[in-house]
Design an enzyme around this catalytic site. Structure first.
Site, PDB file in Angstrom:
ATOM      1  N   TYR A   1      -7.588  89.989  67.380  1.00 29.37           N
ATOM      2  CA  TYR A   1      -8.064  91.029  68.300  1.00 29.37           C
ATOM      3  C   TYR A   1      -7.049  92.188  68.246  1.00 29.37           C
ATOM      4  CZ  TYR A   1      -8.453  93.514  72.702  1.00 29.37           C
ATOM      5  OH  TYR A   1      -8.529  94.509  73.636  1.00 29.37           O
TER       6      TYR A   1
ATOM      7  N   LYS B   1     -14.489  87.999  79.501  1.00 30.82           N
ATOM      8  CA  LYS B   1     -15.601  87.800  78.579  1.00 30.82           C
ATOM      9  C   LYS B   1     -16.528  86.681  79.068  1.00 30.82           C
ATOM     10  CE  LYS B   1     -13.544  91.142  76.565  1.00 30.82           C
ATOM     11  NZ  LYS B   1     -12.163  90.987  76.311  1.00 30.82           N
TER      12      LYS B   1
ATOM     13  N   ASP C   1      -6.498  81.487  70.974  1.00 28.75           N
ATOM     14  CA  ASP C   1      -7.281  82.397  71.812  1.00 28.75           C
ATOM     15  C   ASP C   1      -8.729  81.910  71.728  1.00 28.75           C
ATOM     16  OD1 ASP C   1      -8.841  84.465  72.842  1.00 28.75           O
ATOM     17  OD2 ASP C   1      -7.475  86.032  72.151  1.00 28.75           O
TER      18      ASP C   1
HETATM   19  C1  LIG Z   1     -10.326  87.731  71.620  1.00 19.99           C
HETATM   20  C2  LIG Z   1      -9.703  88.552  72.704  1.00 19.99           C
HETATM   21  N1  LIG Z   1      -8.513  88.180  73.207  1.00 19.99           N
HETATM   22  C3  LIG Z   1      -7.907  88.890  74.179  1.00 19.99           C
HETATM   23  C4  LIG Z   1      -8.472  90.045  74.685  1.00 19.99           C
HETATM   24  C5  LIG Z   1      -7.753  90.834  75.753  1.00 19.99           C
HETATM   25  O1  LIG Z   1      -8.329  90.619  76.997  1.00 19.99           O
HETATM   26  P1  LIG Z   1      -8.394  91.689  78.210  1.00 19.99           P
HETATM   27  O2  LIG Z   1      -9.228  92.839  77.720  1.00 19.99           O
HETATM   28  O3  LIG Z   1      -9.020  90.921  79.313  1.00 19.99           O
HETATM   29  O4  LIG Z   1      -7.012  92.113  78.495  1.00 19.99           O
HETATM   30  C6  LIG Z   1      -9.721  90.459  74.204  1.00 19.99           C
HETATM   31  C7  LIG Z   1     -10.349  91.688  74.737  1.00 19.99           C
HETATM   32  O5  LIG Z   1     -11.301  92.203  74.184  1.00 19.99           O
HETATM   33  C8  LIG Z   1     -10.350  89.691  73.186  1.00 19.99           C
HETATM   34  O6  LIG Z   1     -11.536  90.052  72.672  1.00 19.99           O
END
Ligand SMILES: Cc1ncc(COP(=O)(O)O)c(C=O)c1O
Length: 381
Positions: free
Chosen positions: A103, A200, A175
């Protein structure tokens, strides 16, 4: 007798009826502090809401149960969870392995923040576990993986990576945002820490930003709780409540996300404007067999590449009507985006740069017929 089915835990874990009123839904304890009966005489174990808050505790216990961990911790965002984790377990001189297509925000955290603190990182295409084995060094303290990856939907063999990481004394962090605990439980496959952007699928309604960590080792849980309190990037009571409310329906939502994604994939795979479809449910996806082994189903995220290049990709993104053009994913509504210009713009010029002809879909739970018709119309000449 134990009642530990996933859907039962989602609705009941950490969520006893309220002791004072019998309310069946955990209340939003919108308070910063708690009255004490004499100095240090805490009535319910709570003293200050950065340290702990009953609504957040309910969410943390529920998340720990859903991931099969011993401790869950809820944060203000996925990135806050990641930052707290990394600054708890890493120090100067440590080496980290990240996926070839992490990400964008995770990549940015390593490249633009942690690097300044003396942490080195290396992006390795992790769908090839041997490449990870070759890349680990004695100073590797952590292997970070996403599976499926964002946005290329690559699959990593979690069990294989856990073995490789543990052989050099490193932690394996997964993740699990794309799969959610309903589809995949990394701790049961040997991972040490699960990370979520609860923004999400767990929250599921695009109305809250949040993050979480779940661990298998109580001692690590204790250290993380210390840092969570010390750094203070905690989930607020209302955000925790919204996430808890979303988590209750995770199972039924994921079933529909997956079923709709399969219909969308079928449509895209046969479309002349589409060069390729990236979805682990496809039999010819390189990670299909691994995904089949470690996931309950293949998820609601679908990416595809256009024969007409970047111009065609941008055109599709701007033409859909049911799929909303926007960042984020995992909500009940379908979203479409261009990773190269949007979510993954920060990877431009790096080894993690994504193809310009790529479009990413977060397939929602609307009528599958409407979703297919929308894409068909947007892909027309
Ligand atoms: C796979 C993944 N990990 C972490 C994050 C980060 O999360 P946040 O936007 O809630 O800070 C995202 C955000 O799009 C994501 O898609």
């Amino acid at each position: 007798m134990t009642f530990d089915g996933f859907e039962t835990l989602a609705i009941h874990a950490g969520q006893e009826a309220d002791g004072a009123t019998g309310a069946v839904v955990v209340p939003i304890y919108q308070t910063s502090t708690y009255a004490q009966d004499g100095v240090g005489g805490l009535r319910g174990g709570y003293e200050y809401s950065r340290t702990a808050n009953p609504t957040r505790t309910a969410l943390e216990e529920c998340l720990a149960a859903l991931e099969g961990g011993v401790r869950g911790l809820a944060f203000a965002s996925g990135m806050a969870a990641e930052d707290t984790l990394l600054r708890t377990v890493l120090g100067p001189g440590d080496h980290v392995i990240i996926p070839g297509d992490a990400y964008g925000g995770t990549f940015r955290l390593f490249a633009k923040v942690l690097e300044r603190w003396g942490v080195t990182w290396e992006a390795v295409p992790q769908s090839d576990a041997d490449a990870v084995r070759r890349a680990v060094r004695p100073e590797t303290a952590l292997v970070w993986t996403e599976t499926p990856t964002n946005p290329l939907l690559n699959i990593t063999d979690i069990e294989a990576l856990a073995e490789i990481a543990h052989d050099v004394g490193a932690l394996l962090v997964v993740d699990n945002t794309f799969a959610s605990p309903y589809l995949q439980r990394p701790l049961s496959l040997g991972a040490d820490v699960v990370v979520h952007s609860t923004t999400k699928y767990l929250g599921g309604h695009s109305d809250v930003v949040g993050g979480a960590l779940v661990v298998a080792d109580p001692e690590l849980g204790q250290r993380l709780a210390f840092h969570q309190n010390t750094m203070g990037a905690v989930a607020g009571p209302f955000d925790a409540w919204l996430t808890l409310r979303g988590a209750k329906t995770l199972g039924v939502r994921m079933d529909r996300h997956c079923a709709n994604a399969e219909r969308v994939v079928e449509e895209l795979a046969g479309h002349p404007a589409v060069a390729s479809v990236l979805y682990p449910g496809l039999a010819d996806h390189p990670g299909h067999k691994t995904a089949e082994r470690q996931m309950r189903a293949f998820g609601g995220m679908v990416s595809f590449r256009l024969r007409g290049g970047e111009e065609a990709a941008l055109r599709v993104c701007e033409r859909t009507r049911v799929f909303t053009l926007g960042e984020s994913l995992g909500g009940v509504e379908s979203l479409i985006e261009h990773p190269g210009r949007m979510t993954h713009a920060s990877t431009a010029g790096s080894p993690l740069e994504v193809p310009a002809d790529l479009v990413r879909l977060s397939v929602g739970i609307e009528s599958a017929d409407d979703l297919v018709a929308d894409l068909r119309a947007a892909l027309e000449d």
